[in-house]
Structures are given as structure tokens and as C-alpha cells.
Design an enzyme around this catalytic site. Structure first.
Site, PDB file in Angstrom:
ATOM      1  N   SER A 123      -0.064  -1.708   8.177  1.00 39.17           N
ATOM      2  CA  SER A 123       1.106  -2.089   8.981  1.00 39.17           C
ATOM      3  C   SER A 123       0.673  -2.943  10.157  1.00 39.17           C
ATOM      4  CB  SER A 123       1.808  -0.833   9.500  1.00 39.17           C
ATOM      5  OG  SER A 123       2.162  -0.023   8.410  1.00 39.17           O
ATOM      6  N   GLY A 130       0.841  -1.201   0.000  1.00 34.09           N
ATOM      7  CA  GLY A 130       0.000   0.000   0.000  1.00 34.09           C
ATOM      8  C   GLY A 130       0.876   1.252   0.000  1.00 34.09           C
ATOM      9  N   HIS A 131       1.868   1.275   0.907  1.00 33.50           N
ATOM     10  CA  HIS A 131       2.789   2.425   0.938  1.00 33.50           C
ATOM     11  C   HIS A 131       3.536   2.532  -0.393  1.00 33.50           C
ATOM     12  CE1 HIS A 131       2.834   1.491   5.427  1.00 33.50           C
ATOM     13  NE2 HIS A 131       2.446   2.739   5.388  1.00 33.50           N
TER      14      HIS A 131
END
Ligand code: PAF
Length: 259
Positions: A186, A34-35
């Protein structure tokens, strides 16, 4: 990849040509796909991309959640380095530098921040908005990238930038999901194997037409405690706890979602 503290980055930035476009991706580390989707989009759209990694204490309403938040700085650096870009830079602030006022000043919002996650996590969005305003100012970027998984956060950041005339464009990036539908986060790193198998039920519930009571019963079978399930402006939001891990997700109810 060059890594900076705040004053080093400000000095480096002041020596860059004013014409260079800077994209900024703020994170709390424990980086996942995602990051990386945000970083890759920024690399495509800007000459320079700055990523920050800072686990911001002021946005945690609970000290054990802060203590247990995943710390993976070394692997985060390797992940960013694996992108092999000369245009990628990393900012790692320290508390004393980013909070010279020891959090005496803060940004507060009185409306949307009080519902959904804000109702259950007192002071959370004050902490988020305050750190984001500081980081946006430090970055000197023209564009900053945020994921839609934290849709309430994203909306509040857009509203803050508008309210304070911050000269930066906020770019919203779609949620990246695992194959079984679980939104990447996370916090997923904190799930046990068994919890990880149950976690996609959160996304399934979001896609069913269940009221809060039925959703609560459904998730309970999988050992998941529903915190809230709410519709707000055509978006359905959910937060649930699996053991000690709190996960959130959301969907646009006008779009069709694949399960
Ligand atoms: O979404 C996050 O990871 C954090 O809330 C952010 C935006 C980096 C601020 O600490």
C-alpha cells in the site's frame, strides 16, 4: 457487498450455520493485487470470506507515518465489489469499539519482535499482535490469510496463535510483485514517479550478494537509504526509505529468484 461494524458482524455471524467455513483477510486498506490474492484464495477455500479494513493507530511508531498512510476506502470497496462474490463481507471497525480498553491491554513478544523491523519501530509489533488477536477473535474464522511480504509479522502471528491456543489456521501467501520486481505494498502509492522508478533497486539488492556497507552504497546512488539488510533463518530481510516512504521486502535464500 455487505459492510459491518464489530457488533453487527458478531450478530450476523451468530446467525450463520456453525458448519459454514469462514476465511478472514485483515488489511489496512489501500488494496492492491497482493491483498486480492489473499481474498481470492480465501474465497476458494471457504464458504464465507470476511475482509477487514482498519488503519490501526497502535502499530505506528511515528504519527506522521500514521497520518500519511493511504486512505482509499471508497476505491477499496469498489475493488472488493468487482470480485462479484455474494460470499464476501467487509468489516470496518472503529477505534472506540476495537479498543474499549483504550489500548490498556496489549500482546507483547520478547524475542523475534525485537530484531529487524522491531529494532527500528518501537512498539510496532505490540500494536500488530494486539489488533490481530482482537480481529481473529471477532472474525470467528477458521482460517486467516497473511502475505509473506511482512514475513516477520507473519511469523510472529503464527507464534502468537500457537502461544495463546487461538483456534485458527494461519495461511501464508506468497509475495505478489510488480513486473519490475517491486513487492506490492500500500505504501507504494505514496511514491513519486521518480521514486517509483528507483524502488525496484531494493529487490535487486536483496538478490545480490552484497554486505550491508556495499548495499548501502549501491542504494544511495538511487536516493534510497538502507535501514537494515539481514539474514535470519535462511531468509534475507531488507528495509529501506525512499524519501518518507519506508519499504520492506524479503526472500528465501534457498530459492532462486527471477529479476
Ligand atoms: O499487514 C497489515 O496490513 C497489518 O499489519 C494488519 C495485519 C492488517 C494489522 O493491522
Amino acid at each position: 457487498m455487505k459492510t459491518f461494524n464489530i457488533s453487527e458482524w458478531i450478530k450476523f455471524r451468530s446467525n450463520l450455520s456453525k458448519d459454514l467455513s469462514i476465511g478472514f483477510v485483515p488489511t489496512m486498506g489501500a488494496l492492491h493485487e497482493g491483498h486480492l490474492s489473499l481474498v481470492k484464495q480465501s474465497l476458494l477455500e471457504n464458504e464465507i470470506t470476511l475482509v477487514s479494513i482498519y488503519i490501526n493507530p497502535t502499530q505506528f511508531d511515528n504519527s506522521s507515518d500514521f497520518k500519511n498512510y493511504p486512505h482509499h476506502l471508497e476505491s477499496d470497496i469498489s475493488i472488493l465489489e468487482s470480485l462479484s462474490s455474494d460470499n464476501l463481507f467487509l468489516l470496518i471497525p472503529e477505534y472506540k469499539d476495537i479498543y474499549p480498553d483504550d489500548y490498556a491491554f496489549k500482546v507483547s513478544e520478547n524475542n523475534f519482535s525485537r530484531i529487524l523491523c522491531g529494532k527500528f519501530r518501537k512498539g510496532h509489533f505490540d500494536g500488530v499482535l494486539t489488533i490481530v488477536l482482537k480481529l481473529l477473535n471477532i472474525s470467528g474464522a477458521q482460517k486467516a490469510y497473511f502475505g509473506e511480504k511482512d514475513f516477520q509479522q507473519l511469523t510472529l502471528i503464527k507464534d502468537m496463535v500457537h502461544a495463546f491456543f487461538v483456534p485458527i489456521k494461519i495461511i501464508a501467501c506468497p509475495i505478489v510483485r510488480e513486473q519490475d520486481g517491486l513487492a506490492m505494498s500500500s505504501r507504494n502509492k505514496r511514491l513519486s514517479e521518480e521514486q517509483r522508478r528507483q524502488a525496484p533497486e531494493i529487490y535487486k539488492v536483496l538478490n545480490q550478494n552484497l554486505n550491508k556497507e556495499k548495499a548501502e552504497q549501491y542504494l544511495h546512488q538511487y536516493g534510497i537509504d538502507l535501514e537494515y539488510l539481514e539474514l535470519h533463518n535462511n531468509r534475507k530481510y531488507i528495509a529501506a526509505n525512499i524519501g518518507e516512504v519506508r519499504l520492506i521486502d524479503n526472500i528465501d535464500v534457498k530459492e532462486e529468484h527471477k529479476l
